[in-house]
Scaffold this motif. Structure first.
Motif, PDB file in Angstrom:
ATOM      1  N   UNK A  23       0.826  -1.195   0.000  1.00 14.63           N
ATOM      2  CA  UNK A  23       0.000   0.000   0.000  1.00 14.63           C
ATOM      3  C   UNK A  23       0.870   1.259   0.000  1.00 14.63           C
ATOM      4  N   UNK A  24       0.351   2.300  -0.612  1.00 15.79           N
ATOM      5  CA  UNK A  24       1.082   3.571  -0.653  1.00 15.79           C
ATOM      6  C   UNK A  24       1.098   4.249   0.710  1.00 15.79           C
ATOM      7  N   UNK A  25       0.159   3.905   1.568  1.00 23.21           N
ATOM      8  CA  UNK A  25       0.092   4.447   2.931  1.00 23.21           C
ATOM      9  C   UNK A  25      -0.814   3.540   3.739  1.00 23.21           C
ATOM     10  N   UNK A  26      -0.701   3.607   5.051  1.00 18.09           N
ATOM     11  CA  UNK A  26      -1.595   2.836   5.909  1.00 18.09           C
ATOM     12  C   UNK A  26      -3.013   3.358   5.757  1.00 18.09           C
ATOM     13  N   UNK A  27      -4.020   2.491   5.720  1.00 13.97           N
ATOM     14  CA  UNK A  27      -5.411   2.962   5.629  1.00 13.97           C
ATOM     15  C   UNK A  27      -5.748   3.888   6.801  1.00 13.97           C
ATOM     16  N   UNK A  28      -6.466   4.970   6.495  1.00 15.39           N
ATOM     17  CA  UNK A  28      -6.845   5.906   7.563  1.00 15.39           C
ATOM     18  C   UNK A  28      -8.335   6.209   7.598  1.00 15.39           C
ATOM     19  N   UNK A  29      -9.095   5.614   6.666  1.00 18.64           N
ATOM     20  CA  UNK A  29     -10.534   5.790   6.684  1.00 18.64           C
ATOM     21  C   UNK A  29     -11.040   7.082   6.089  1.00 18.64           C
TER      22      UNK A  29
END
Length: 293
Positions: free
Chosen positions: A226-232
């Motif tokens: 993933x390009x970044x951790x999921x943050x919603x």
């Protein structure tokens, strides 16, 4: 798993299949060049067709808990009687919440059944969004516990992101569980049966792809970075790599089915369920173990 595949499994378990007596099938495949990681098979355990054929997750709380499996035989009568007749690959947050994904044969919703660390169960229902597939094959909880990923059957270029039911304070069993964002994949995936986080931005996934046209091999183990951790709150992108073909070995010939997956961060062990074809679903379906390197 779609209804047709589930009916096949039910028929096999009922004994309404013809015994296949072909020679042992062994279809090992080399790791594709440029793969992100190498996973080596280290062993296997028989997967019971009734209680261990859909998915599994390692449970950290309370300490010493066994792996939690799902299968046709683990669905409570009170759940199946309301139409939730298929359970997929579960996952557990690091604080001890276990989440099982459920689906019906028809309708406009899917359900997530949550067991709290104390043992109580609650249900969270999600109403399908526009164009969202009905099936509910797997869940993967982010390492911070706040976000839950899920996927759709068929050939897809996205994963769905939800607040983790029972863990994220915004969720309630009395309210619809909303999709809050999306993981946009840079390469299509097909028939994903399970995913699990192996790090804050890395997923390992089992694909039941029977065709092999997407990555040059059937039933692949996939890695999604993933390009970044999921943050919603915002979408993230996901880079997909095929790492290897899952083991396909049985005393019967025919179609194998790749099922759920689990990564245990405490031991670094990856586990994947592969259901054997025909009558051998009863005898030599396996949970395979892998280690990195």
């Amino acid at each position: 798993m779609p209804a047709s595949a589930r009916q096949r499994c039910h028929a096999v378990l009922a004994g309404l299949v013809t015994l296949a007596t072909a020679a042992v099938v062994s279809l090992a495949a080399p790791t594709p060049a440029g793969a992100a990681d190498t996973w080596t098979e280290t062993g296997s355990d028989r997967a019971d067709p009734l209680t261990e054929s859909q998915g599994l997750t390692s449970v950290e709380v309370p300490a010493g808990s066994p792996n939690h499996y799902t299968g046709i035989g683990t669905i409570p009568l009170g759940v199946s009687s309301r139409g939730w007749n298929h359970v997929g690959d579960p996952d557990a947050s690091y604080d001890g919440h276990s989440i099982e994904p459920y689906q019906r044969d028809s309708g406009n919703s899917k359900m997530f059944r949550v067991r709290a660390p104390g043992g109580t169960w609650s249900e969270y229902v999600h109403t399908l969004g526009a164009g969202e597939a009905l099936n509910n094959s797997w869940v993967a909880v982010s390492p911070d516990g706040q976000w839950m990923l899920s996927g759709e059957w068929g050939t897809m270029t996205r994963l769905l992101v939800f607040p983790t039911p029972g863990v994220n304070p915004s969720t309630s069993p009395s309210e619809n569980l909303p999709q809050v964002s999306t993981v946009r994949l840079d390469h299509a995936v097909r028939d994903v049966q399970g995913c699990d986080f192996s790090g804050p931005t890395t997923l390992l996934c089992s694909s039941d792809d029977p065709e092999g046209s997407l990555f040059g091999l059937t039933k692949p183990l996939l890695q999604i970075d993933l390009s970044a951790a999921p943050n919603g709150t915002s979408d993230v992108s996901g880079h997909v790599s095929a790492l290897r073909q899952l083991p396909l070995r049985s005393s019967c010939s025919g179609a194998f089915e790749a099922e759920g997956i689990d990564y245990d961060r405490r031991t670094g062990t990856l586990r994947v369920i592969v259901v054997s074809p025909g009558f051998c679903v009863l005898t030599d379906s396996k949970t395979y173990r892998f280690s990195r390197g």
